[in-house]
Design a protein around this motif. Structure first.
Motif, PDB file in Angstrom:
ATOM      1  N   GLY A  10      41.227 -25.822  -2.150  1.00 42.12           N
ATOM      2  CA  GLY A  10      40.159 -26.762  -1.850  1.00 42.12           C
ATOM      3  C   GLY A  10      40.040 -27.858  -2.890  1.00 42.12           C
ATOM      4  O   GLY A  10      39.843 -29.037  -2.552  1.00 42.12           O
ATOM      5  N   VAL A  11      40.181 -27.496  -4.143  1.00 41.18           N
ATOM      6  CA  VAL A  11      40.107 -28.492  -5.217  1.00 41.18           C
ATOM      7  C   VAL A  11      41.277 -29.462  -5.102  1.00 41.18           C
ATOM      8  O   VAL A  11      41.096 -30.684  -5.211  1.00 41.18           O
ATOM      9  N   PHE A  12      42.470 -28.944  -4.843  1.00 43.35           N
ATOM     10  CA  PHE A  12      43.626 -29.837  -4.698  1.00 43.35           C
ATOM     11  C   PHE A  12      43.494 -30.734  -3.468  1.00 43.35           C
ATOM     12  O   PHE A  12      43.874 -31.904  -3.517  1.00 43.35           O
ATOM     13  N   VAL A  13      42.944 -30.218  -2.390  1.00 40.26           N
ATOM     14  CA  VAL A  13      42.716 -31.051  -1.205  1.00 40.26           C
ATOM     15  C   VAL A  13      41.749 -32.179  -1.555  1.00 40.26           C
ATOM     16  O   VAL A  13      41.964 -33.339  -1.199  1.00 40.26           O
ATOM     17  N   ALA A  14      40.690 -31.837  -2.265  1.00 39.99           N
ATOM     18  CA  ALA A  14      39.707 -32.856  -2.645  1.00 39.99           C
ATOM     19  C   ALA A  14      40.329 -33.904  -3.567  1.00 39.99           C
ATOM     20  O   ALA A  14      40.032 -35.092  -3.460  1.00 39.99           O
ATOM     21  N   LEU A  15      41.212 -33.476  -4.451  1.00 38.08           N
ATOM     22  CA  LEU A  15      41.833 -34.403  -5.413  1.00 38.08           C
ATOM     23  C   LEU A  15      43.030 -35.150  -4.828  1.00 38.08           C
ATOM     24  O   LEU A  15      43.566 -36.056  -5.471  1.00 38.08           O
ATOM     25  N   ALA A  16      43.435 -34.799  -3.621  1.00 41.82           N
ATOM     26  CA  ALA A  16      44.620 -35.425  -3.023  1.00 41.82           C
ATOM     27  C   ALA A  16      44.385 -36.877  -2.632  1.00 41.82           C
ATOM     28  O   ALA A  16      45.331 -37.654  -2.537  1.00 41.82           O
ATOM     29  N   ASP A  17      43.151 -37.249  -2.447  1.00 43.67           N
ATOM     30  CA  ASP A  17      42.834 -38.606  -1.994  1.00 43.67           C
ATOM     31  C   ASP A  17      42.557 -39.525  -3.189  1.00 43.67           C
ATOM     32  O   ASP A  17      41.786 -39.163  -4.083  1.00 43.67           O
ATOM     33  N   GLU A  56      31.783 -32.578  -3.007  1.00 48.11           N
ATOM     34  CA  GLU A  56      30.661 -31.657  -3.204  1.00 48.11           C
ATOM     35  C   GLU A  56      30.949 -30.284  -2.604  1.00 48.11           C
ATOM     36  O   GLU A  56      30.687 -29.253  -3.222  1.00 48.11           O
ATOM     37  N   SER A  57      31.531 -30.251  -1.414  1.00 44.63           N
ATOM     38  CA  SER A  57      31.796 -28.960  -0.758  1.00 44.63           C
ATOM     39  C   SER A  57      32.862 -28.153  -1.497  1.00 44.63           C
ATOM     40  O   SER A  57      32.906 -26.931  -1.379  1.00 44.63           O
ATOM     41  N   ASN A  58      33.698 -28.831  -2.270  1.00 45.41           N
ATOM     42  CA  ASN A  58      34.706 -28.118  -3.069  1.00 45.41           C
ATOM     43  C   ASN A  58      34.257 -27.906  -4.506  1.00 45.41           C
ATOM     44  O   ASN A  58      35.047 -27.472  -5.352  1.00 45.41           O
ATOM     45  N   GLY A  59      32.995 -28.214  -4.784  1.00 44.74           N
ATOM     46  CA  GLY A  59      32.404 -27.889  -6.076  1.00 44.74           C
ATOM     47  C   GLY A  59      32.757 -28.829  -7.212  1.00 44.74           C
ATOM     48  O   GLY A  59      32.429 -28.541  -8.365  1.00 44.74           O
ATOM     49  N   LEU A  60      33.418 -29.933  -6.929  1.00 42.05           N
ATOM     50  CA  LEU A  60      33.795 -30.852  -8.011  1.00 42.05           C
ATOM     51  C   LEU A  60      32.643 -31.724  -8.477  1.00 42.05           C
ATOM     52  O   LEU A  60      32.620 -32.162  -9.633  1.00 42.05           O
ATOM     53  N   ILE A  61      31.702 -31.984  -7.582  1.00 40.69           N
ATOM     54  CA  ILE A  61      30.515 -32.728  -7.963  1.00 40.69           C
ATOM     55  C   ILE A  61      29.301 -32.062  -7.351  1.00 40.69           C
ATOM     56  O   ILE A  61      29.424 -31.232  -6.447  1.00 40.69           O
ATOM     57  N   ARG A  62      28.148 -32.431  -7.855  1.00 40.63           N
ATOM     58  CA  ARG A  62      26.906 -32.049  -7.189  1.00 40.63           C
ATOM     59  C   ARG A  62      26.068 -33.304  -7.114  1.00 40.63           C
ATOM     60  O   ARG A  62      26.245 -34.230  -7.904  1.00 40.63           O
ATOM     61  N   THR A  63      25.211 -33.360  -6.140  1.00 37.83           N
ATOM     62  CA  THR A  63      24.365 -34.527  -5.993  1.00 37.83           C
ATOM     63  C   THR A  63      22.909 -34.104  -6.121  1.00 37.83           C
ATOM     64  O   THR A  63      22.535 -32.979  -5.741  1.00 37.83           O
TER      65      THR A  63
END
Length: 113
Positions: A10-17, A56-63
């Protein structure tokens, strides 16, 4: 192990963009409002919010919403998953190259007939 793998995926998917990586880079400097972040990109706010939700859904940020302003904060600890995965891969490849080096540099006695 499967849960760990899903989290890393999930983290890698989020960072892929590239847009999401840029957001992470910007948030590395400190908390920033969604509006300020979105102003940097030539996309609509609804499209930008999809990126925010993915991060946010992958936990890399929070709002955090205060009044009408939604502020994004980087979760640096979540990036530790990537660091741990890379360290594990580095260790595996170092072991493999060490074995290869040993194989290539070690002379084995040649049997004569």
């Amino acid at each position: 192990m499967a849960q760990y793998s899903a989290e890393v995926d999930g983290v890698f998917v989020a960072l892929a963009d590239p847009t999401r990586r840029s957001v992470i880079r910007q948030l590395g400097r400190g908390p920033t409002s969604v509006g300020e972040l979105a102003a940097e990109f030539p996309i609509t706010l609804p499209s930008f919010m999809k990126h925010v939700r993915t991060l946010e859904s992958n936990g890399l940020i929070r709002t955090v919403k205060t009044g009408r302003v939604r502020t994004c904060v980087l979760n640096r600890e979540r990036l530790d998953l990537v660091d741990d995965w890379l360290a594990e891969q580095r260790r595996i490849w170092e072991e493999r190259t060490d074995r290869l080096e040993h194989f290539v540099t070690t002379e084995e006695p040649v049997e004569e007939s």
